[in-house]
Design a protein around this motif. Structure first.
Motif, PDB file in Angstrom:
ATOM      1  N   ARG A 190       0.861  -1.169   0.000  1.00 22.82           N
ATOM      2  CA  ARG A 190       0.000   0.000   0.000  1.00 22.82           C
ATOM      3  C   ARG A 190       0.904   1.227   0.000  1.00 22.82           C
ATOM      4  NH1 ARG A 190      -4.856   0.256   4.433  1.00 22.82           N
ATOM      5  NH2 ARG A 190      -6.308  -0.532   2.911  1.00 22.82           N
ATOM      6  N   PHE A 191       0.590   2.211  -0.851  1.00 24.73           N
ATOM      7  CA  PHE A 191       1.419   3.407  -0.927  1.00 24.73           C
ATOM      8  C   PHE A 191       0.608   4.538  -1.536  1.00 24.73           C
ATOM      9  CE2 PHE A 191       2.187   0.527  -4.410  1.00 24.73           C
ATOM     10  CZ  PHE A 191       2.064   1.306  -5.540  1.00 24.73           C
ATOM     11  N   ASP A 192       1.168   5.738  -1.536  1.00 24.92           N
ATOM     12  CA  ASP A 192       0.522   6.925  -2.097  1.00 24.92           C
ATOM     13  C   ASP A 192       1.131   7.267  -3.446  1.00 24.92           C
ATOM     14  OD1 ASP A 192       0.048   8.989   0.875  1.00 24.92           O
ATOM     15  OD2 ASP A 192      -1.139   7.345   0.081  1.00 24.92           O
ATOM     16  N   LEU A 193       0.283   7.710  -4.355  1.00 24.45           N
ATOM     17  CA  LEU A 193       0.726   8.334  -5.596  1.00 24.45           C
ATOM     18  C   LEU A 193       0.480   9.822  -5.414  1.00 24.45           C
ATOM     19  CD1 LEU A 193      -0.821   5.891  -8.231  1.00 24.45           C
ATOM     20  CD2 LEU A 193       1.530   5.953  -7.388  1.00 24.45           C
ATOM     21  N   SER A 194       1.539  10.616  -5.503  1.00 26.79           N
ATOM     22  CA  SER A 194       1.456  12.053  -5.241  1.00 26.79           C
ATOM     23  C   SER A 194       1.379  12.845  -6.527  1.00 26.79           C
ATOM     24  CB  SER A 194       2.688  12.504  -4.453  1.00 26.79           C
ATOM     25  OG  SER A 194       2.761  11.811  -3.244  1.00 26.79           O
ATOM     26  N   ALA A 195       0.821  14.038  -6.413  1.00 26.13           N
ATOM     27  CA  ALA A 195       0.669  14.929  -7.563  1.00 26.13           C
ATOM     28  C   ALA A 195       1.416  16.231  -7.309  1.00 26.13           C
ATOM     29  CB  ALA A 195      -0.805  15.225  -7.805  1.00 26.13           C
ATOM     30  N   THR A 196       1.982  16.774  -8.373  1.00 23.33           N
ATOM     31  CA  THR A 196       2.600  18.091  -8.310  1.00 23.33           C
ATOM     32  C   THR A 196       1.479  19.137  -8.271  1.00 23.33           C
ATOM     33  OG1 THR A 196       2.613  18.407 -10.706  1.00 23.33           O
ATOM     34  CG2 THR A 196       4.539  17.280  -9.728  1.00 23.33           C
ATOM     35  N   PRO A 197       1.786  20.392  -7.942  1.00 26.60           N
ATOM     36  CA  PRO A 197       0.744  21.431  -7.965  1.00 26.60           C
ATOM     37  C   PRO A 197       0.042  21.538  -9.323  1.00 26.60           C
ATOM     38  CG  PRO A 197       2.628  22.226  -6.743  1.00 26.60           C
ATOM     39  CD  PRO A 197       3.046  20.904  -7.360  1.00 26.60           C
ATOM     40  N   GLN A 198       0.787  21.433 -10.425  1.00 23.16           N
ATOM     41  CA  GLN A 198       0.178  21.505 -11.757  1.00 23.16           C
ATOM     42  C   GLN A 198      -0.721  20.288 -11.999  1.00 23.16           C
ATOM     43  OE1 GLN A 198       3.011  21.775 -14.945  1.00 23.16           O
ATOM     44  NE2 GLN A 198       1.442  22.077 -16.496  1.00 23.16           N
ATOM     45  N   GLU A 199      -0.272  19.113 -11.589  1.00 24.40           N
ATOM     46  CA  GLU A 199      -1.088  17.908 -11.749  1.00 24.40           C
ATOM     47  C   GLU A 199      -2.349  17.989 -10.898  1.00 24.40           C
ATOM     48  OE1 GLU A 199       2.457  14.662 -12.691  1.00 24.40           O
ATOM     49  OE2 GLU A 199       1.836  15.018 -10.611  1.00 24.40           O
ATOM     50  N   ARG A 200      -2.247  18.612  -9.731  1.00 21.72           N
ATOM     51  CA  ARG A 200      -3.420  18.754  -8.859  1.00 21.72           C
ATOM     52  C   ARG A 200      -4.513  19.566  -9.542  1.00 21.72           C
ATOM     53  NH1 ARG A 200      -1.678  20.289  -2.893  1.00 21.72           N
ATOM     54  NH2 ARG A 200      -3.929  20.153  -2.652  1.00 21.72           N
ATOM     55  N   GLN A 201      -4.137  20.570 -10.318  1.00 21.03           N
ATOM     56  CA  GLN A 201      -5.135  21.339 -11.070  1.00 21.03           C
ATOM     57  C   GLN A 201      -5.853  20.448 -12.077  1.00 21.03           C
ATOM     58  OE1 GLN A 201      -3.084  24.693 -12.746  1.00 21.03           O
ATOM     59  NE2 GLN A 201      -2.788  25.679 -10.765  1.00 21.03           N
TER      60      GLN A 201
END
Length: 155
Positions: free
Chosen positions: A130-141
């Motif tokens: 189990r783990f997290d996939l993180s997003a950059t600020p641009q990807e978050r948009q």
């Protein structure tokens, strides 16, 4: 939809291995794998969010919805960690790899989707970790636009 998406999953074994190496324990936060990130694409009234390599068939997870529907279908080598899920889990054989592919339907208001919209993190799991996939600020948009398209207004 599966018949269209299945060819895009040909490299799932490689991606699953790459995603698996991002975590060493159940609570670890991921670091991006080279070239992998969050991407959105539209096809008519269907919109897709995927974590993988842009313009390739290498992906870890893909989520799709019909605009305004409120239900998100997920498939891939990893699945979102969800507190509740709508609908049933379906499985099909990938004709290219011969491996079993699961699809799940989540409510657009599932806590996993709320967390993704608010923090840019999606908790996922495969058969071993189990783990997290993180997003950059641009990807978050882009993620917020995807969730808005699905009819969630969680941004």
């Amino acid at each position: 939809m599966l018949k269209i998406a299945l060819p895009a999953l040909a490299a799932l074994g490689l991606v699953a291995f790459a995603a698996q190496t991002m975590a060493t324990d159940a609570e670890q936060t991921s670091q991006p794998v080279d070239g992998m990130g969050w991407h959105v694409n539209h096809d008519g009234d269907e919109t897709r969010l995927f974590y993988g390599v842009a313009n390739s068939d290498q992906l870890a997870v893909m989520m799709s919805c019909h605009m305004g529907d409120g239900e998100i279908v997920t498939l891939g080598a990893v699945q979102p960690v969800s507190a509740r899920s709508a609908g049933s889990v379906e499985a099909d054989i990938d004709p290219l790899s011969g491996e079993l592919i699961e699809t799940r339907a989540l409510s657009a208001h599932d806590p996993a989707m709320v967390r993704l919209a608010r923090s840019g993190r999606l908790g996922v799991q495969d058969e071993t970790a189990r783990f997290d996939l993180s997003a950059t600020p641009q990807e978050r948009q882009a993620i917020r636009r995807f969730l808005d398209d699905c009819g969630t207004s969680q941004a």
